[in-house]
Design an enzyme around this catalytic site. Sequence first.
Site, short mmCIF file in Angstrom:
data_model
loop_
_atom_site.label_atom_id
_atom_site.label_comp_id
_atom_site.label_asym_id
_atom_site.label_seq_id
_atom_site.Cartn_x
_atom_site.Cartn_y
_atom_site.Cartn_z
N HIS A 34 0.85 -1.19 0.00
CA HIS A 34 0.00 0.00 0.00
C HIS A 34 0.88 1.24 0.00
O HIS A 34 1.32 1.69 1.06
CB HIS A 34 -0.91 0.00 1.23
CG HIS A 34 -1.79 -1.20 1.34
ND1 HIS A 34 -1.30 -2.44 1.73
CD2 HIS A 34 -3.12 -1.36 1.11
CE1 HIS A 34 -2.31 -3.30 1.74
NE2 HIS A 34 -3.41 -2.68 1.37
N HIS A 74 -1.95 -1.17 7.18
CA HIS A 74 -1.62 -1.41 5.77
C HIS A 74 -0.58 -0.40 5.27
O HIS A 74 0.12 -0.67 4.29
CB HIS A 74 -2.89 -1.32 4.91
CG HIS A 74 -3.64 -0.03 5.05
ND1 HIS A 74 -4.54 0.20 6.06
CD2 HIS A 74 -3.63 1.10 4.30
CE1 HIS A 74 -5.05 1.41 5.92
NE2 HIS A 74 -4.50 1.98 4.87
N PRO A 123 -5.71 -5.46 11.16
CA PRO A 123 -7.16 -5.52 11.35
C PRO A 123 -7.62 -4.15 11.87
O PRO A 123 -7.30 -3.76 13.00
CB PRO A 123 -7.34 -6.61 12.41
CG PRO A 123 -6.10 -7.43 12.32
CD PRO A 123 -5.01 -6.46 11.99
N ASP A 163 -9.77 6.13 7.67
CA ASP A 163 -11.23 6.08 7.63
C ASP A 163 -11.72 4.68 7.96
O ASP A 163 -12.76 4.51 8.61
CB ASP A 163 -11.74 6.51 6.25
CG ASP A 163 -11.06 5.74 5.12
OD1 ASP A 163 -11.44 4.59 4.86
OD2 ASP A 163 -10.14 6.31 4.50
N GLY A 164 -10.96 3.67 7.55
CA GLY A 164 -11.35 2.30 7.85
C GLY A 164 -11.33 2.02 9.35
O GLY A 164 -12.22 1.35 9.88
N ASN A 193 -8.23 11.20 3.98
CA ASN A 193 -7.91 11.30 2.55
C ASN A 193 -9.12 11.03 1.66
O ASN A 193 -9.04 11.14 0.44
CB ASN A 193 -6.75 10.36 2.18
CG ASN A 193 -7.11 8.88 2.39
OD1 ASN A 193 -8.26 8.49 2.40
ND2 ASN A 193 -6.08 8.05 2.56
N ILE A 195 -10.56 8.44 0.64
CA ILE A 195 -10.42 7.37 -0.35
C ILE A 195 -10.45 6.01 0.35
O ILE A 195 -9.79 5.83 1.38
CB ILE A 195 -9.09 7.51 -1.13
CG1 ILE A 195 -9.13 8.74 -2.05
CG2 ILE A 195 -8.81 6.25 -1.96
CD1 ILE A 195 -10.13 8.65 -3.19
N HIS A 269 -4.16 2.90 -3.38
CA HIS A 269 -4.35 2.41 -2.01
C HIS A 269 -3.63 1.09 -1.77
O HIS A 269 -2.88 0.96 -0.81
CB HIS A 269 -5.84 2.24 -1.70
CG HIS A 269 -6.09 1.64 -0.35
ND1 HIS A 269 -6.23 2.41 0.78
CD2 HIS A 269 -6.19 0.35 0.06
CE1 HIS A 269 -6.41 1.61 1.83
NE2 HIS A 269 -6.39 0.36 1.42
N GLU A 417 -17.63 -5.46 24.56
CA GLU A 417 -16.71 -6.59 24.66
C GLU A 417 -15.51 -6.46 23.74
O GLU A 417 -14.39 -6.79 24.13
CB GLU A 417 -17.45 -7.90 24.34
CG GLU A 417 -18.49 -8.30 25.36
CD GLU A 417 -19.86 -7.71 25.07
OE1 GLU A 417 -20.82 -8.05 25.79
OE2 GLU A 417 -19.97 -6.90 24.11
N PHE A 443 -20.43 -14.29 24.56
CA PHE A 443 -20.04 -13.00 24.03
C PHE A 443 -18.53 -12.89 23.75
O PHE A 443 -18.06 -11.83 23.34
CB PHE A 443 -20.51 -11.88 24.95
CG PHE A 443 -22.00 -11.86 25.14
CD1 PHE A 443 -22.85 -12.00 24.05
CD2 PHE A 443 -22.55 -11.76 26.40
CE1 PHE A 443 -24.22 -12.01 24.22
CE2 PHE A 443 -23.93 -11.76 26.58
CZ PHE A 443 -24.78 -11.89 25.49
N ASP A 475 -32.20 -18.61 30.04
CA ASP A 475 -31.90 -17.52 29.10
C ASP A 475 -31.94 -17.98 27.65
O ASP A 475 -32.04 -17.17 26.74
CB ASP A 475 -30.52 -16.92 29.41
CG ASP A 475 -30.58 -15.93 30.56
OD1 ASP A 475 -31.69 -15.48 30.90
OD2 ASP A 475 -29.52 -15.62 31.12
N HIS A 479 -28.02 -17.19 24.51
CA HIS A 479 -27.00 -16.99 25.53
C HIS A 479 -26.26 -18.28 25.88
O HIS A 479 -25.34 -18.25 26.71
CB HIS A 479 -27.64 -16.42 26.80
CG HIS A 479 -27.96 -14.97 26.71
ND1 HIS A 479 -28.71 -14.43 25.69
CD2 HIS A 479 -27.63 -13.92 27.53
CE1 HIS A 479 -28.83 -13.12 25.87
NE2 HIS A 479 -28.18 -12.79 26.98
#
Length: 673
Positions: A34, A74, A123, A163-164, A193, A195, A269, A417, A443, A475, A479
């Site tokens: 990138h 990236h 990530p 932005d991601g 940016n 983009i 990108h 969480e 969870f 529950d 759950h």
Amino acid sequence: MPLATGASTKIEQLAIDTIKVLSMDAVQAANSGHPGTPMALAPVGYVLWTRHLRHNPRDPGWLDRDRFVLSAGHASMLIYSLLYLSGYDVSLDDIKQFRQWGSKTPGHPEYGHTPGVETTTGPLGQGVANTVGMALAERWLASRYNRAGHEVVDHRTYALCSDGDLMEGISHEAAEIAGHQGLGKLTWIFDDNRITIEGATDLATVTDQARRFQGYGWHTLTVEDGTDLDAIDAALAAARAETARPSLIVLRTTIAEGSPNLAGTAATHGAPLGAAEIEATKRNIGYPSLQPFHVEPAALEHWRRHTVGGAAEQESWTRRLEAYRADFPGLAADFEATATGELPSGWDEALPDLATAPATATRNHSGKTLQGAAAAVPTMLGGSADLGGSNKTDIVGGGDLHADCPGGRIVHFGVREHAMGAVMNGMALHGGIHPFGGTFLIFSDYMRPAIRLAALMGLPVTYVFTHDSIGLGEDGPTHQPVEQLAALRAIPGLLDLRPADGPETVEAWRAALAYRTGPSFLSLTRQTVPLIDRGPGQASADGLHRGAYVLREPSADNLDVVIIASGSEVGLALAARDELTGDGIGARVVSMPSWHLFAAQSEGYRKQVLPDDVVTVSVEAGSTMGWERWVGRRGISIGIDRFGASAPFQEIYRHYGVTTGAVRDAVRTRLAR
């Protein structure tokens, strides 16, 4: 508010352009990566690293360094360029080996792999959430150890995000925690940016990020021109001056800035610019050489001169630490021991003896054990995702951690969480903290990406997962975890611990806190489980540390079947053994609280516990996936391979065939073949 503009000097521009060139050339050589974002962020990287960031390339682990996180992982060539140019143990040859086998410069930054990389990112959203944990740790340690005139913990945390990062839900969770906590030493720089991979960001979002963060209680600033060094400098200074709120700097940039034909386009990108466009870019920015990976000696000397101050900063801090030792010797010794990450000597002597504790849920046993551990390990910080009373994770007398009580030990993560997992990672990465966090086992799915990264980075964090099966009853299936144990056990390096009673729960906490090379989780019941009779001659719960151990042998010499169980099903297995004994069938019961620990034992020990030539039956109130590893070709697994139901737990166990009778019948059927 927009900030004033100003021009860079010739040498500053050359230093910035060197980042652009290295980024373009490395991606081109790897034919992967990138280039656009590191080119756009080269100016802010330069200003931050040469004018604001307190760091020492000669000692990346300096305790009081500022933390810098490239959450937009990236754009890894930005941080690799910064590390090389600043004088870290990253060479130009390492840059040339970008994304190649065994290099120090993998596709995304990896903690523990590249000197100077504070956390593994890629990530999106994880890095910014980690910084919240880092900033919380800094403030907590400062509250505990600093004294007037002796500020041995005093540093800031910075993140560059995209932005991601801010689209990912975890960023909302983490930003809200940071604002609520009033983390004034935390600064995020948002690369605006506009983009994404698919095109313009308005395909997916038109959020006004400054207003959004103001709603979270953040201090916000805007720099309209991402190449304006003075405006960037002023924004960072303003963020530093704000002590009561975290700061967001919205930095307007142009992706692949400097490229004459591709700047501002999505094409830059995630793909090389191409040899022709790289040459055109170098000509366009007036770079002195068209040769790949060329670094002007003057630019390198400029970078290294600006970062020499880091060594002086550390020397000054070392002198302050010596004065601190002289005035507060006991506190200083405690601080330096804490900084190593080691547990206090004899810490586990404070764990309770639950050998005669009345029958109750293992979550209750865990709560009692946690109090003993927390008393002995004062740097244990944690809480739950709004389930403290259910998870039994509140430290009695620990105090709530918040802006007005920075030394509190109970962290109220809220119903967040995912952020909880990533914030815990940040605390562990910062150092000096032993973090733990609780929620229902079901969870754990919400925080799985953070758990995976904790395992990838080898971080010693502890998860307290209660309500761990259909045993939670009414529950219902939303759950009741079915597949979660199997999914968590599939994560490399994650220590699984599913204790059967009080003594095993104590040993599970002992194992979890002693496990320093990765994360661990305790899988605990809501329902009452029996106390296992460990009379004379019976196995000790210490066997937990080997992952699986023989809990009962046949009453006679005949070994016809081995029954393996974990957690709440161990009592069921013992009852089945007694019934089989009445039928003349010799049954061994094996408690297997940890697959991870058992897999690490010698083959001889594993075969001693689970002989190859004996019929083996496993029983666990969850997915049977993976149990074939332990029961073998002749074995059978009793479990639940469908979703649960809403009813009293005894009735659900009966309907789903996880009973003493089901185990007995399975053994009889298998032996009759």
